[in-house]
Design a protein around this motif. Structure first.
Motif, PDB file in Angstrom:
ATOM      1  N   PRO A   1       0.882  -1.260   0.050  1.00  0.00           N
ATOM      2  CA  PRO A   1       0.005   0.180   0.050  1.00  0.00           C
ATOM      3  C   PRO A   1       0.907   1.315   0.098  1.00  0.00           C
ATOM      4  O   PRO A   1       0.274   2.135  -0.460  1.00  0.00           O
ATOM      5  N   MET A   2       2.075   1.194   0.629  1.00  0.00           N
ATOM      6  CA  MET A   2       2.900   2.377   0.385  1.00  0.00           C
ATOM      7  C   MET A   2       3.248   2.754  -1.006  1.00  0.00           C
ATOM      8  O   MET A   2       4.121   3.895  -1.193  1.00  0.00           O
ATOM      9  N   ARG A   3       3.408   1.650  -1.906  1.00  0.00           N
ATOM     10  CA  ARG A   3       3.941   2.107  -3.202  1.00  0.00           C
ATOM     11  C   ARG A   3       3.232   2.874  -4.177  1.00  0.00           C
ATOM     12  O   ARG A   3       3.304   2.899  -5.185  1.00  0.00           O
ATOM     13  N   PHE A   4       2.005   3.247  -3.631  1.00  0.00           N
ATOM     14  CA  PHE A   4       0.698   4.087  -4.518  1.00  0.00           C
ATOM     15  C   PHE A   4       0.951   5.286  -4.567  1.00  0.00           C
ATOM     16  O   PHE A   4       0.343   5.959  -5.191  1.00  0.00           O
ATOM     17  N   GLY A   5       1.699   5.940  -3.735  1.00  0.00           N
ATOM     18  CA  GLY A   5       2.150   7.357  -3.739  1.00  0.00           C
ATOM     19  C   GLY A   5       1.010   8.126  -2.982  1.00  0.00           C
ATOM     20  O   GLY A   5       0.849   9.250  -3.331  1.00  0.00           O
ATOM     21  N   LEU A   6       0.305   7.448  -2.341  1.00  0.00           N
ATOM     22  CA  LEU A   6      -1.178   8.100  -1.695  1.00  0.00           C
ATOM     23  C   LEU A   6      -0.651   8.868  -0.280  1.00  0.00           C
ATOM     24  O   LEU A   6      -1.665   9.447   0.100  1.00  0.00           O
ATOM     25  N   ALA A   7       0.310   8.757   0.093  1.00  0.00           N
ATOM     26  CA  ALA A   7       0.623   9.134   1.275  1.00  0.00           C
ATOM     27  C   ALA A   7       0.552  10.689   1.324  1.00  0.00           C
ATOM     28  O   ALA A   7       0.327  11.695   2.256  1.00  0.00           O
ATOM     29  N   GLU A   8       0.883  11.550   0.309  1.00  0.00           N
ATOM     30  CA  GLU A   8       0.741  12.854  -0.167  1.00  0.00           C
ATOM     31  C   GLU A   8      -0.990  13.094  -0.096  1.00  0.00           C
ATOM     32  O   GLU A   8      -1.331  14.381  -0.253  1.00  0.00           O
ATOM     33  N   ALA A   9      -1.527  12.293  -0.514  1.00  0.00           N
ATOM     34  CA  ALA A   9      -3.059  12.716  -0.960  1.00  0.00           C
ATOM     35  C   ALA A   9      -3.903  12.447  -0.019  1.00  0.00           C
ATOM     36  O   ALA A   9      -4.886  12.880   0.229  1.00  0.00           O
ATOM     37  N   VAL A  10      -3.808  11.367   1.016  1.00  0.00           N
ATOM     38  CA  VAL A  10      -4.579  11.034   2.093  1.00  0.00           C
ATOM     39  C   VAL A  10      -3.682  10.902   3.469  1.00  0.00           C
ATOM     40  O   VAL A  10      -2.544  10.656   3.458  1.00  0.00           O
ATOM     41  N   SER A  11      -4.632  10.931   4.672  1.00  0.00           N
ATOM     42  CA  SER A  11      -3.771  10.717   5.982  1.00  0.00           C
ATOM     43  C   SER A  11      -3.067   9.605   6.117  1.00  0.00           C
ATOM     44  O   SER A  11      -3.741   8.478   5.614  1.00  0.00           O
ATOM     45  N   PRO A  12      -2.283   9.505   6.959  1.00  0.00           N
ATOM     46  CA  PRO A  12      -1.571   8.235   7.300  1.00  0.00           C
ATOM     47  C   PRO A  12      -2.386   7.220   7.838  1.00  0.00           C
ATOM     48  O   PRO A  12      -2.280   6.008   7.856  1.00  0.00           O
ATOM     49  N   LEU A  13      -3.393   7.633   8.558  1.00  0.00           N
ATOM     50  CA  LEU A  13      -4.374   6.900   9.129  1.00  0.00           C
ATOM     51  C   LEU A  13      -5.249   5.971   8.146  1.00  0.00           C
ATOM     52  O   LEU A  13      -5.584   5.070   8.418  1.00  0.00           O
ATOM     53  N   ARG A  14      -5.369   6.457   7.116  1.00  0.00           N
ATOM     54  CA  ARG A  14      -6.045   6.067   5.856  1.00  0.00           C
ATOM     55  C   ARG A  14      -5.372   4.848   5.339  1.00  0.00           C
ATOM     56  O   ARG A  14      -5.643   3.980   4.963  1.00  0.00           O
ATOM     57  N   ILE A  15      -3.997   5.336   5.189  1.00  0.00           N
ATOM     58  CA  ILE A  15      -2.941   4.291   4.654  1.00  0.00           C
ATOM     59  C   ILE A  15      -2.904   3.144   5.538  1.00  0.00           C
ATOM     60  O   ILE A  15      -2.844   1.829   5.039  1.00  0.00           O
ATOM     61  N   ARG A  16      -2.757   3.452   6.724  1.00  0.00           N
ATOM     62  CA  ARG A  16      -2.968   2.332   7.793  1.00  0.00           C
ATOM     63  C   ARG A  16      -3.992   1.195   7.567  1.00  0.00           C
ATOM     64  O   ARG A  16      -3.981   0.194   7.738  1.00  0.00           O
ATOM     65  N   GLY A  17      -5.258   1.743   7.121  1.00  0.00           N
ATOM     66  CA  GLY A  17      -6.273   1.043   7.173  1.00  0.00           C
ATOM     67  C   GLY A  17      -6.294  -0.190   5.803  1.00  0.00           C
ATOM     68  O   GLY A  17      -6.384  -1.218   5.929  1.00  0.00           O
ATOM     69  N   MET A  18      -5.583   0.607   4.658  1.00  0.00           N
ATOM     70  CA  MET A  18      -5.220  -0.277   3.572  1.00  0.00           C
ATOM     71  C   MET A  18      -4.179  -1.285   3.925  1.00  0.00           C
ATOM     72  O   MET A  18      -4.245  -2.416   3.615  1.00  0.00           O
ATOM     73  N   VAL A  19      -3.411  -1.071   4.669  1.00  0.00           N
ATOM     74  CA  VAL A  19      -1.935  -2.047   5.087  1.00  0.00           C
ATOM     75  C   VAL A  19      -2.844  -3.006   5.899  1.00  0.00           C
ATOM     76  O   VAL A  19      -2.610  -4.353   5.736  1.00  0.00           O
ATOM     77  N   ALA A  20      -3.790  -2.644   7.039  1.00  0.00           N
ATOM     78  CA  ALA A  20      -4.488  -3.691   7.595  1.00  0.00           C
ATOM     79  C   ALA A  20      -5.287  -4.394   6.816  1.00  0.00           C
ATOM     80  O   ALA A  20      -5.619  -5.672   7.053  1.00  0.00           O
ATOM     81  N   MET A  21      -6.101  -3.876   5.826  1.00  0.00           N
ATOM     82  CA  MET A  21      -6.876  -4.736   4.809  1.00  0.00           C
ATOM     83  C   MET A  21      -5.891  -5.775   4.238  1.00  0.00           C
ATOM     84  O   MET A  21      -6.304  -7.117   4.102  1.00  0.00           O
ATOM     85  N   LEU A  22      -4.702  -5.593   3.670  1.00  0.00           N
ATOM     86  CA  LEU A  22      -3.938  -6.499   2.984  1.00  0.00           C
ATOM     87  C   LEU A  22      -3.493  -7.697   4.115  1.00  0.00           C
ATOM     88  O   LEU A  22      -3.269  -8.780   3.753  1.00  0.00           O
ATOM     89  N   ALA A  23      -3.146  -7.199   5.200  1.00  0.00           N
ATOM     90  CA  ALA A  23      -2.630  -8.139   6.409  1.00  0.00           C
ATOM     91  C   ALA A  23      -3.727  -9.199   6.515  1.00  0.00           C
ATOM     92  O   ALA A  23      -3.532 -10.379   6.778  1.00  0.00           O
ATOM     93  N   ARG A  24      -5.087  -8.492   6.719  1.00  0.00           N
ATOM     94  CA  ARG A  24      -6.103  -9.461   7.077  1.00  0.00           C
ATOM     95  C   ARG A  24      -6.344 -10.573   5.932  1.00  0.00           C
ATOM     96  O   ARG A  24      -6.657 -11.574   6.166  1.00  0.00           O
ATOM     97  N   ILE A  25      -6.347  -9.930   4.581  1.00  0.00           N
ATOM     98  CA  ILE A  25      -6.457 -10.902   3.539  1.00  0.00           C
ATOM     99  C   ILE A  25      -5.441 -11.955   3.461  1.00  0.00           C
ATOM    100  O   ILE A  25      -5.686 -13.090   3.406  1.00  0.00           O
ATOM    101  N   LYS A  26      -4.091 -11.715   3.835  1.00  0.00           N
ATOM    102  CA  LYS A  26      -2.997 -12.720   3.905  1.00  0.00           C
ATOM    103  C   LYS A  26      -3.434 -13.447   4.913  1.00  0.00           C
ATOM    104  O   LYS A  26      -3.096 -14.710   4.939  1.00  0.00           O
ATOM    105  N   ARG A  27      -3.766 -12.907   6.071  1.00  0.00           N
ATOM    106  CA  ARG A  27      -3.844 -13.937   7.229  1.00  0.00           C
ATOM    107  C   ARG A  27      -4.980 -14.947   7.061  1.00  0.00           C
ATOM    108  O   ARG A  27      -4.924 -16.065   7.346  1.00  0.00           O
ATOM    109  N   GLN A  28      -6.105 -14.442   6.268  1.00  0.00           N
ATOM    110  CA  GLN A  28      -7.136 -15.455   6.196  1.00  0.00           C
ATOM    111  C   GLN A  28      -6.845 -16.421   4.904  1.00  0.00           C
ATOM    112  O   GLN A  28      -7.231 -17.674   5.220  1.00  0.00           O
TER     113      GLN A  28
END
Length: 155
Positions: free
Chosen positions: A117-144
């Motif tokens: 999720p850090m590779r999309f260059g979105l950190a400049e456009a949305v808040s770090p909390l939002r990026i944290r949500g996408m990181v968490a989505m990926l982590a949940r997908i991989k865990r499942q």
């Protein structure tokens, strides 16, 4: 960031975002939000069958299904998300992951770098909390995926 490659579809999406201006990134995110597929009937009204991603600022639920196969490379993964229409950023992140990962093998999903999720260059456009949500989505997908492939392998 790691040097591990992204799956082709996700890499293409990351390239589109990385090369876009911040206003264009938000437009792209809105497009992904609008393109997020609806839940299949078997999950509608059944959020207890999905996992909530608490790190997201808006309510987001997800689940994965993993097809049968002898090897992880032969087992396609299907992603399902539920997020309210009034949460376009969260829906957009889910849409990116759906577009970039749905249908890949379990092995390919597990190989996705955690920092994707850090590779999309979105950190400049949305808040770090939002990026944290996408990181968490990926982590949940991989865990499942890990849990569902381990259960099947042990039967």
């Amino acid at each position: 960031m790691s040097d591990a490659p992204l799956p082709a579809a996700l890499a293409e999406i990351a390239e589109d975002f990385s090369s876009a201006s911040n206003p264009m990134k938000l437009d792209l995110l809105l497009e992904f939000s609008e393109e997020l597929p609806a839940l299949p009937d078997r999950y509608v009204g059944q959020l207890d069958k999905l996992e909530r991603v608490d790190e997201c600022q808006s309510p987001l639920f997800l689940t994965v299904e993993v097809d049968d196969g002898e090897r992880l490379e032969d087992r396609p993964v299907h992603l399902f998300f539920d997020a309210p229409p009034e949460a376009p950023t969260t829906r957009g992140f889910a849409g990116i992951l759906h577009e970039g990962l749905d249908g890949l093998s379990a092995a390919q999903i597990l190989d996705v770098p955690d920092d994707a999720p850090m590779r999309f260059g979105l950190a400049e456009a949305v808040s770090p909390l939002r990026i944290r949500g996408m990181v968490a989505m990926l982590a949940r997908i991989k865990r499942q995926v890990r849990a569902k492939t381990a259960t099947a392998a042990s039967i």
